[in-house]
Write a protein that holds these residues in place. Sequence first.
Motif, PDB file in Angstrom:
ATOM      1  N   MET A 186       0.672  -1.163   0.050  1.00 17.66           N
ATOM      2  CA  MET A 186       0.063   0.092  -0.012  1.00 17.66           C
ATOM      3  C   MET A 186       0.815   1.214  -0.060  1.00 17.66           C
ATOM      4  SD  MET A 186      -3.243   1.253   0.262  1.00 17.66           S
ATOM      5  CE  MET A 186      -4.412   1.799   0.937  1.00 17.66           C
ATOM      6  N   LYS A 187       1.915   1.331   0.605  1.00 17.83           N
ATOM      7  CA  LYS A 187       2.851   2.351   0.881  1.00 17.83           C
ATOM      8  C   LYS A 187       3.345   2.915  -0.560  1.00 17.83           C
ATOM      9  CE  LYS A 187       3.893   2.191   5.421  1.00 17.83           C
ATOM     10  NZ  LYS A 187       3.414   3.592   6.067  1.00 17.83           N
ATOM     11  N   ASP A 188       3.662   1.602  -1.218  1.00 20.43           N
ATOM     12  CA  ASP A 188       4.287   2.008  -2.781  1.00 20.43           C
ATOM     13  C   ASP A 188       3.196   2.841  -3.574  1.00 20.43           C
ATOM     14  OD1 ASP A 188       6.559   0.800  -2.255  1.00 20.43           O
ATOM     15  OD2 ASP A 188       5.987  -1.005  -3.301  1.00 20.43           O
ATOM     16  N   LEU A 189       1.878   2.268  -3.523  1.00 19.72           N
ATOM     17  CA  LEU A 189       0.854   3.135  -4.127  1.00 19.72           C
ATOM     18  C   LEU A 189       0.703   4.307  -3.900  1.00 19.72           C
ATOM     19  CD1 LEU A 189      -1.577   2.787  -6.345  1.00 19.72           C
ATOM     20  CD2 LEU A 189      -3.028   1.872  -4.292  1.00 19.72           C
ATOM     21  N   LEU A 190       0.811   4.619  -2.380  1.00 20.71           N
ATOM     22  CA  LEU A 190       0.464   5.785  -1.949  1.00 20.71           C
ATOM     23  C   LEU A 190       1.753   6.820  -2.115  1.00 20.71           C
ATOM     24  CD1 LEU A 190      -0.938   5.308   1.709  1.00 20.71           C
ATOM     25  CD2 LEU A 190      -2.212   6.216  -0.211  1.00 20.71           C
ATOM     26  N   LYS A 191       2.638   6.220  -2.465  1.00 23.48           N
ATOM     27  CA  LYS A 191       3.792   7.259  -2.812  1.00 23.48           C
ATOM     28  C   LYS A 191       3.824   7.388  -4.313  1.00 23.48           C
ATOM     29  CE  LYS A 191       7.255   5.995   0.489  1.00 23.48           C
ATOM     30  NZ  LYS A 191       8.962   6.136   0.733  1.00 23.48           N
ATOM     31  N   LEU A 192       3.214   6.411  -5.013  1.00 24.43           N
ATOM     32  CA  LEU A 192       3.176   6.919  -6.461  1.00 24.43           C
ATOM     33  C   LEU A 192       1.878   7.902  -6.635  1.00 24.43           C
ATOM     34  CD1 LEU A 192       3.135   3.219  -8.003  1.00 24.43           C
ATOM     35  CD2 LEU A 192       4.591   5.207  -8.507  1.00 24.43           C
ATOM     36  N   LEU A 193       0.831   7.671  -5.849  1.00 24.56           N
ATOM     37  CA  LEU A 193      -0.266   8.615  -5.976  1.00 24.56           C
ATOM     38  C   LEU A 193       0.303  10.129  -5.486  1.00 24.56           C
ATOM     39  CD1 LEU A 193      -3.001   6.527  -4.588  1.00 24.56           C
ATOM     40  CD2 LEU A 193      -2.659   7.101  -6.956  1.00 24.56           C
ATOM     41  N   ILE A 236       1.429   2.661 -11.495  1.00 27.35           N
ATOM     42  CA  ILE A 236       0.206   2.806 -10.701  1.00 27.35           C
ATOM     43  C   ILE A 236      -0.669   1.731 -11.005  1.00 27.35           C
ATOM     44  CG2 ILE A 236      -2.140   3.824  -9.961  1.00 27.35           C
ATOM     45  CD1 ILE A 236      -0.563   6.609 -10.709  1.00 27.35           C
ATOM     46  N   ARG A 237      -0.672   1.255 -11.988  1.00 25.83           N
ATOM     47  CA  ARG A 237      -1.615  -0.123 -12.292  1.00 25.83           C
ATOM     48  C   ARG A 237      -0.790  -1.098 -11.817  1.00 25.83           C
ATOM     49  NH1 ARG A 237      -1.738   1.144 -17.422  1.00 25.83           N
ATOM     50  NH2 ARG A 237      -3.889   1.769 -17.527  1.00 25.83           N
ATOM     51  N   GLU A 238       0.809  -1.302 -11.973  1.00 26.47           N
ATOM     52  CA  GLU A 238       1.205  -2.187 -11.610  1.00 26.47           C
ATOM     53  C   GLU A 238       0.954  -2.521 -10.093  1.00 26.47           C
ATOM     54  OE1 GLU A 238       5.578  -1.686 -12.880  1.00 26.47           O
ATOM     55  OE2 GLU A 238       4.916  -1.895 -14.755  1.00 26.47           O
ATOM     56  N   ALA A 239       1.309  -1.322  -9.303  1.00 23.55           N
ATOM     57  CA  ALA A 239       1.033  -1.310  -7.893  1.00 23.55           C
ATOM     58  C   ALA A 239      -0.151  -1.989  -7.720  1.00 23.55           C
ATOM     59  CB  ALA A 239       1.470   0.067  -7.152  1.00 23.55           C
ATOM     60  N   LEU A 240      -1.224  -1.602  -8.234  1.00 21.28           N
ATOM     61  CA  LEU A 240      -2.679  -2.025  -7.862  1.00 21.28           C
ATOM     62  C   LEU A 240      -2.767  -3.585  -8.274  1.00 21.28           C
ATOM     63  CD1 LEU A 240      -4.726   0.828  -9.364  1.00 21.28           C
ATOM     64  CD2 LEU A 240      -5.018   0.052  -7.180  1.00 21.28           C
ATOM     65  N   LEU A 241      -2.015  -3.907  -9.387  1.00 24.24           N
ATOM     66  CA  LEU A 241      -1.885  -5.356  -9.624  1.00 24.24           C
ATOM     67  C   LEU A 241      -1.212  -6.209  -8.471  1.00 24.24           C
ATOM     68  CD1 LEU A 241      -1.429  -5.242 -13.362  1.00 24.24           C
ATOM     69  CD2 LEU A 241      -3.213  -6.678 -12.287  1.00 24.24           C
ATOM     70  N   GLU A 242      -0.426  -5.658  -7.894  1.00 22.65           N
ATOM     71  CA  GLU A 242       0.587  -6.195  -6.829  1.00 22.65           C
ATOM     72  C   GLU A 242      -0.303  -6.519  -5.735  1.00 22.65           C
ATOM     73  OE1 GLU A 242       4.188  -4.449  -5.996  1.00 22.65           O
ATOM     74  OE2 GLU A 242       4.859  -4.723  -8.114  1.00 22.65           O
ATOM     75  N   GLN A 243      -1.222  -5.619  -5.447  1.00 26.87           N
ATOM     76  CA  GLN A 243      -2.076  -5.480  -4.449  1.00 26.87           C
ATOM     77  C   GLN A 243      -3.432  -6.367  -4.595  1.00 26.87           C
ATOM     78  OE1 GLN A 243      -2.792  -1.615  -2.864  1.00 26.87           O
ATOM     79  NE2 GLN A 243      -0.836  -0.927  -2.717  1.00 26.87           N
ATOM     80  N   HIS A 244      -3.543  -7.279  -5.621  1.00 27.61           N
ATOM     81  CA  HIS A 244      -4.664  -7.782  -6.143  1.00 27.61           C
ATOM     82  C   HIS A 244      -5.965  -7.018  -6.258  1.00 27.61           C
ATOM     83  CE1 HIS A 244      -2.091 -11.194  -5.883  1.00 27.61           C
ATOM     84  NE2 HIS A 244      -1.784 -10.889  -4.664  1.00 27.61           N
ATOM     85  N   ARG A 245      -5.845  -5.519  -6.679  1.00 29.26           N
ATOM     86  CA  ARG A 245      -6.998  -4.759  -6.712  1.00 29.26           C
ATOM     87  C   ARG A 245      -7.456  -4.489  -8.132  1.00 29.26           C
ATOM     88  NH1 ARG A 245      -7.056   0.339  -2.566  1.00 29.26           N
ATOM     89  NH2 ARG A 245      -6.261  -0.673  -1.009  1.00 29.26           N
TER      90      ARG A 245
END
Length: 101
Positions: free
Chosen positions: A1-8, A90-99
Amino acid sequence: MKDLLKLLESLIGREATVDGIHCEVIEILEAGPRVVVGQMDGEHVIQPDQHGEPHRRVLQTFTLPVLNDEATDIHPVIMTMAGEPLSSRIREALLEQHRLP
């Protein structure tokens, strides 16, 4: 989640014109997460206080979920604001989180 938040968070300050509205990313909310986009020009709206009473006139803001309505990809406004290659990251981070499917 932290990676996604940093990207956002790297979106903060980015400007784009979406559907004829000039807007800027002004905040990232961890809950969701969600992206807050503020209109840069145009009509002011009345902002209510916590009790729903009229408080002041401000430019309109929009709180957007990271995913589109079908939860199959990034919200199109966020995708426009991010551009490439950030949208892909961002898409890659979402895929890693299974979202994403």
